[in-house]
Design an enzyme around this catalytic site. Sequence first.
Site, PDB file in Angstrom:
ATOM      1  N   TYR A   2      -6.073   9.983  -0.888  1.00 11.61           N
ATOM      2  CA  TYR A   2      -7.469  10.290  -0.519  1.00 11.61           C
ATOM      3  C   TYR A   2      -7.688  11.755  -0.174  1.00 11.61           C
ATOM      4  O   TYR A   2      -8.710  12.077   0.428  1.00 11.61           O
ATOM      5  CB  TYR A   2      -7.876   9.545   0.757  1.00 11.61           C
ATOM      6  CG  TYR A   2      -7.668   8.078   0.834  1.00 11.61           C
ATOM      7  CD1 TYR A   2      -8.149   7.217  -0.150  1.00 11.61           C
ATOM      8  CD2 TYR A   2      -7.053   7.517   1.953  1.00 11.61           C
ATOM      9  CE1 TYR A   2      -7.992   5.848  -0.016  1.00 11.61           C
ATOM     10  CE2 TYR A   2      -6.901   6.145   2.087  1.00 11.61           C
ATOM     11  CZ  TYR A   2      -7.372   5.322   1.090  1.00 11.61           C
ATOM     12  OH  TYR A   2      -7.231   3.966   1.228  1.00 11.61           O
ATOM     13  N   ARG A  37      -1.710   8.556   2.474  1.00 15.03           N
ATOM     14  CA  ARG A  37      -3.130   8.923   2.554  1.00 15.03           C
ATOM     15  C   ARG A  37      -3.439  10.320   1.997  1.00 15.03           C
ATOM     16  O   ARG A  37      -4.421  10.476   1.277  1.00 15.03           O
ATOM     17  CB  ARG A  37      -3.648   8.803   3.999  1.00 15.03           C
ATOM     18  CG  ARG A  37      -3.607   7.370   4.530  1.00 15.03           C
ATOM     19  CD  ARG A  37      -4.268   7.241   5.881  1.00 15.03           C
ATOM     20  NE  ARG A  37      -5.687   7.489   5.798  1.00 15.03           N
ATOM     21  CZ  ARG A  37      -6.282   8.576   6.215  1.00 15.03           C
ATOM     22  NH1 ARG A  37      -5.595   9.541   6.806  1.00 15.03           N
ATOM     23  NH2 ARG A  37      -7.575   8.718   6.070  1.00 15.03           N
ATOM     24  N   CYS A  44       9.330  13.248  -5.904  1.00 11.03           N
ATOM     25  CA  CYS A  44       9.182  14.040  -7.124  1.00 11.03           C
ATOM     26  C   CYS A  44       7.771  13.889  -7.706  1.00 11.03           C
ATOM     27  O   CYS A  44       7.575  13.256  -8.750  1.00 11.03           O
ATOM     28  CB  CYS A  44      10.255  13.593  -8.114  1.00 11.03           C
ATOM     29  SG  CYS A  44      10.474  14.788  -9.408  1.00 11.03           S
ATOM     30  N   PRO A  52     -13.073  -3.750  12.464  1.00  5.84           N
ATOM     31  CA  PRO A  52     -12.456  -2.419  12.543  1.00  5.84           C
ATOM     32  C   PRO A  52     -10.960  -2.458  12.258  1.00  5.84           C
ATOM     33  O   PRO A  52     -10.257  -3.351  12.712  1.00  5.84           O
ATOM     34  CB  PRO A  52     -12.710  -2.018  13.997  1.00  5.84           C
ATOM     35  CG  PRO A  52     -12.732  -3.319  14.728  1.00  5.84           C
ATOM     36  CD  PRO A  52     -13.318  -4.328  13.791  1.00  5.84           C
ATOM     37  N   GLY A  53     -10.481  -1.499  11.509  1.00  2.01           N
ATOM     38  CA  GLY A  53      -9.045  -1.356  11.278  1.00  2.01           C
ATOM     39  C   GLY A  53      -8.586  -0.028  11.851  1.00  2.01           C
ATOM     40  O   GLY A  53      -8.030   0.062  12.946  1.00  2.01           O
ATOM     41  N   ARG A  54      -8.900   1.038  11.116  1.00  2.38           N
ATOM     42  CA  ARG A  54      -8.470   2.383  11.473  1.00  2.38           C
ATOM     43  C   ARG A  54      -8.680   2.732  12.951  1.00  2.38           C
ATOM     44  O   ARG A  54      -7.775   3.228  13.619  1.00  2.38           O
ATOM     45  CB  ARG A  54      -9.265   3.375  10.626  1.00  2.38           C
ATOM     46  CG  ARG A  54      -8.969   4.847  10.885  1.00  2.38           C
ATOM     47  CD  ARG A  54      -9.992   5.731  10.177  1.00  2.38           C
ATOM     48  NE  ARG A  54     -10.271   5.270   8.841  1.00  2.38           N
ATOM     49  CZ  ARG A  54      -9.535   5.541   7.778  1.00  2.38           C
ATOM     50  NH1 ARG A  54      -8.490   6.316   7.903  1.00  2.38           N
ATOM     51  NH2 ARG A  54      -9.852   5.045   6.613  1.00  2.38           N
ATOM     52  N   GLY A  58     -15.087   0.458   9.568  1.00  2.45           N
ATOM     53  CA  GLY A  58     -15.496   1.779   9.120  1.00  2.45           C
ATOM     54  C   GLY A  58     -15.651   2.813  10.217  1.00  2.45           C
ATOM     55  O   GLY A  58     -15.967   3.971   9.923  1.00  2.45           O
TER      56      GLY A  58
HETATM   57  N1  PLP Z   1     -13.392  -4.813   6.264  1.00  2.00           N
HETATM   58  C1  PLP Z   1     -13.369  -4.621   4.937  1.00  2.00           C
HETATM   59  C2  PLP Z   1     -13.993  -5.630   4.062  1.00  2.00           C
HETATM   60  C3  PLP Z   1     -12.746  -3.480   4.401  1.00  2.00           C
HETATM   61  O1  PLP Z   1     -12.741  -3.290   3.080  1.00  2.00           O
HETATM   62  C4  PLP Z   1     -12.140  -2.549   5.299  1.00  2.00           C
HETATM   63  C5  PLP Z   1     -11.492  -1.325   4.803  1.00  2.00           C
HETATM   64  O2  PLP Z   1     -11.618  -0.854   3.730  1.00  2.00           O
HETATM   65  C6  PLP Z   1     -12.178  -2.807   6.664  1.00  2.00           C
HETATM   66  C7  PLP Z   1     -12.819  -3.938   7.113  1.00  2.00           C
HETATM   67  C8  PLP Z   1     -11.554  -1.888   7.663  1.00  2.00           C
HETATM   68  O3  PLP Z   1     -12.127  -0.646   7.638  1.00  2.00           O
HETATM   69  P1  PLP Z   1     -11.720   0.495   8.690  1.00  2.00           P
HETATM   70  O4  PLP Z   1     -10.247   0.574   8.701  1.00  2.00           O
HETATM   71  O5  PLP Z   1     -12.356   1.710   8.163  1.00  2.00           O
HETATM   72  O6  PLP Z   1     -12.278   0.095  10.017  1.00  2.00           O
END
Ligand code: PLP
Length: 424
Positions: free
Chosen positions: A325, A321, A351, A283-285, A245
């Site tokens: 969103y 995105r 389209c 973390p992902g984003r 997050g």
């Molecule tokens: N972990 C869980 C369980 C998630 O649902 C998500 C994204 O929705 C993430 C990690 C990664 O979140 P972010 O990309 O915001 O760091």
Amino acid sequence: MATHLRSDGTLELGGVALESLTRGEEATPAYVYDVDAIRAEGRELIGAFEGQPHLVAYAVKANSAGPVVRALVEAGCGADVVSGAELMLALAAGVSPDKIVYSGVAKSDAELDLAVGSGPEGIGAVQIESAEEVERVAARARAAGRTCRVSLRVNPGVDADDLDTHAYITTGHDEAKFGVPLESIDAAVDAILARPELRLAGLASHVGSQLTSTDAYLVGARVLFDLAKAVRQKASLAFVDTGGGFGIDYGEGCPARPADFIRATRALQRERGLGDLALYCEPGRSMVAAHGVVLAKVLQRKVSSARRWLMIDAGMNDLMRPALYQAFHRVVPLRALSGPTSAWRVVGPVCESSDDFGVHTLPDDAALSHVALLDAGAYGYSMASRYNGRALPAEVFVSGGRVTGRTDRRPMSEWVEDRLAAGR
Ligand code: PLP
């Protein structure tokens, strides 16, 4: 924004001039990633733990490209996966099974079997997201004759209004499908402890994405830590997992770096007397978003008395995105042009009215041939589709100041053959 404007007015990423990647009919739309910067992002975050036992479980769904996942593995990250395919990918990319956590509200038996059966002792943890899932995981472990480490993903009941992000990407509120609600935690813990095939290793939560302040992140962590203190009365936990997050700066600011979120969480963890537990995060984003762009060609302009549209060859199928969103990605020229600028509404060829990247100040000069959509490294290609018969975008990987890998766009004919072959 990890792009850099050179003194000659051209835009670069990871030391490569982006204009040089636009030659050829099929060159765009293309994602370009700075792999070195992604690796450095992982290392910086891991440094914030200062030796405390931890796991940075990179959320593979953000960007599952092999070079990206491998770079984060090199940095020392594990993986957070949400499907059997992502689990297979993480293992194949070199993540050790015990550094994988598997989240997801509805896992199939085949996916659970894969998790239970991976490595000598299964994966790091299957994250159980409902009381009902406990018996399902136990049954798969029994069938395999193995024990399975699990964690409980708690829904901390955090109101979406308490978080400074888009409601579609909040996950820790009462109405979200994610996680075990607070009132069911006791029963779920007891159910796990009663199953000899399961070992409760931790408690987890993830309240939402694109949080731009550590305060918002700590709202969920506080609930999780209070719960962990209570659960420790009857079960020995190895870790607490405060999820992903961490936000990035899409142009509206994000003063907190990923490491700041970890420092703040560790301080709270110590304050709550839980400093002996390992701290996991997902973390992902924040690991990838700023280190990827989409390159697009300007296909056409359309000017009416009220509006100016700039039509590009990247659409919502390539970068979803904004449509999904209402996200905003800055759109910039690949080469600075002098002369007048206007507010141009940048749209794609798909389209749908939602195939719209918003209004951007761009040069009026017809020499504007290509643009970059910035901060597109996360939830970009991984969400791309072939809607409208469009080919998936190309991907280009940059490291050490040069292109080290690329995947071309697939030919149009491939989609035609695939659809005609349906049901045959
Ligand atoms: N972990 C869980 C369980 C998630 O649902 C998500 C994204 O929705 C993430 C990690 C990664 O979140 P972010 O990309 O915001 O760091």
